[in-house]
Scaffold this active site. Structure first.
Site, PDB file in Angstrom:
ATOM      1  N   SER A  74       0.825  -1.211   0.000  1.00  0.00           N
ATOM      2  CA  SER A  74       0.000   0.000   0.000  1.00  0.00           C
ATOM      3  C   SER A  74       0.857   1.258   0.000  1.00  0.00           C
ATOM      4  CB  SER A  74      -0.943  -0.002   1.211  1.00  0.00           C
ATOM      5  OG  SER A  74      -1.927  -1.009   1.078  1.00  0.00           O
ATOM      6  N   THR A 239      14.477   4.230   9.417  1.00  0.00           N
ATOM      7  CA  THR A 239      15.437   3.150   9.648  1.00  0.00           C
ATOM      8  C   THR A 239      14.925   1.860   9.018  1.00  0.00           C
ATOM      9  OG1 THR A 239      16.137   4.167  11.721  1.00  0.00           O
ATOM     10  CG2 THR A 239      16.680   1.845  11.410  1.00  0.00           C
ATOM     11  N   CYS A 327      -8.896  -6.750   2.501  1.00  0.00           N
ATOM     12  CA  CYS A 327      -8.951  -5.375   2.990  1.00  0.00           C
ATOM     13  C   CYS A 327     -10.375  -4.862   3.123  1.00  0.00           C
ATOM     14  CB  CYS A 327      -8.168  -4.458   2.051  1.00  0.00           C
ATOM     15  SG  CYS A 327      -6.470  -4.987   1.810  1.00  0.00           S
TER      16      CYS A 327
END
Length: 401
Positions: A74, A239, A327
């Protein structure tokens, strides 16, 4: 509840294969250094990410520096669409997509429409295919991007990506494909197919959740979606999810190696399942019944019943399935994909998606074929629509006599 467990929702997500888990483990508890630091432990993690980038690039026939890791499919879809149109808005304001895209694309397009961009939603035929000629006609001098999914997550339709890529290249329009369902399951060559941007997610091919990638062809101008540090060569801040990236690379390497033999096996099981379920009266297969269908995808509608009730009864028998996209499984609305291929609401409500994977056996298929007809009949016996149908059939027979 049954003690039998049959998982047939691989289009929603897959498990992590043991080889992938083993590859990831050292980067969770031993080599955990931040790749942006300069000491040895960090160089180990940096090299691991670099190796995963090579694995992904090899699977797509891309260059290593064209692969950017993300937090999932997504995010990559959002980045592809928003990044391209905002970086190139001086050239135009038009986007072309389809009516059957994943909501990660459709909702992003809705957002862009609210911000001054125009979107054309191409229709599809009864099997879910777009018409390349309609795409060609829809492209204008204001068109910045065409986004067409490689394979549909609900009905398994594999779009004519090569032809779409050729049209976009000829028209000098950028082409993005959401290949989340396709990568690791279908051979993809981004160069030969003239793909400029491609989205993938690890958890669809037996890698970890929460990690994906966006292929961006070298030279394509794109804005950043996430701002912050200089990770991913200054393109995607944050990160790095080292273990996840390592798992993605390993999972894709394995999937690519096993693709041909695994697809042959899945096509056999898929066809057996389709043949068996098609014997249930008033059933309809959604999507193509050909090689242009994803190897492990079965999507079928049963008239006069609700998909949600069917899923609950299947679950009580130990079978995990879906009524469409994971979803939107909490939604009571029928699938936008099924409506787009022309199914009426009443029939689309009775849809069932069974998606096969590496752990699926012929015994699993036999069990579903044994259990599902009874579930369908049980629900029909409770359905006012079914009773009305039987009554109408009885009246027709009377008149025929």
């Amino acid at each position: 509840m049954s003690n039998i467990r049959v998982y047939l929702d691989h289009s929603a997500t897959t498990y992590i294969k043991p080889q992938v888990y083993e590859e990831m483990l050292p980067y969770l508890n031993t080599y955990f250094g931040n790749p942006s630091s300069i000491y040895e432990m960090s160089r180990v993690t940096e090299n691991a990410i670099d190796h995963a980038r090579e694995q992904v690039a090899k699977a797509l026939n891309a260059n290593k520096d064209e692969i950017y890791f993300t937090g999932g499919g997504s995010e990559a879809d959002n980045w592809a669409l928003k990044g391209i149109v905002f970086a190139n808005k001086h050239r135009g304001n038009h986007i072309i997509t389809t009516k059957i895209e994943h909501h990660a694309v459709l909702h992003t397009c809705e957002f862009l429409e609210k911000n001054g961009f125009e979107v054309t939603y191409l229709p599809v035929d009864s099997e879910g295919f777009i018409n390349p000629d309609e795409l060609r006609q829809a492209i204008t001098d204001k068109t910045l991007l065409v986004s067409v999914m490689f394979a549909n997550n609900e009905i398994g339709t594999i779009e004519p990506i090569q032809e779409i890529g050729n049209i976009c290249r000829e028209k000098k329009v950028l082409f993005h494909t959401d290949a989340v369902q396709a990568v690791g399951h279908i051979a993809i060559d981004v160069k030969a197919m003239n793909i400029d941007l491609l989205t993938l997610a690890a958890h669809k091919f037996y890698g970890p959740k929460g990690v994906g990638a966006l292929y961006i062809r070298r030279g394509v101008k794109i804005d950043n979606l996430i701002h912050g540090g200089g990770q991913e060569r200054g393109k995607r801040a944050g990160t790095e999810n080292i273990a996840g990236i390592v798992g993605l690379g390993k999972a894709l390497e394995l999937a690519t190696e096993e693709m041909e033999t695994e697809n042959d096996r899945l096509v056999y099981l898929r066809n057996k399942l389709i043949k068996g379920l098609s014997c249930i009266p008033y059933s309809k297969l959604n999507g193509p019944n050909s090689e242009k269908r994803m190897p492990g995808n079965v999507n079928i509608c049963f008239e006069f019943i609700e998909g949600e009730s069917m899923l609950l009864l299947l679950d009580s028998k130990g079978i995990s399935a879906s009524s469409g996209s994971a979803c939107t499984s909490g939604s009571l609305d029928p699938s936008h994909v099924l409506l787009a291929i022309g199914l009426p609401h009443a029939i689309a409500h009775g849809s069932l998606r069974l998606s096969l994977g590496s752990a699926t056996t012929e015994e699993d298929i036999d069990y579903v074929l044994k259990v599902l007809p009874g579930i369908v009949q049980r629900l029909r016996d409770m359905s006012p629509l079914w009773k009305k149908h039987l009554q109408e059939q009885g009246e027709m027979k009377k008149h025929a006599i």
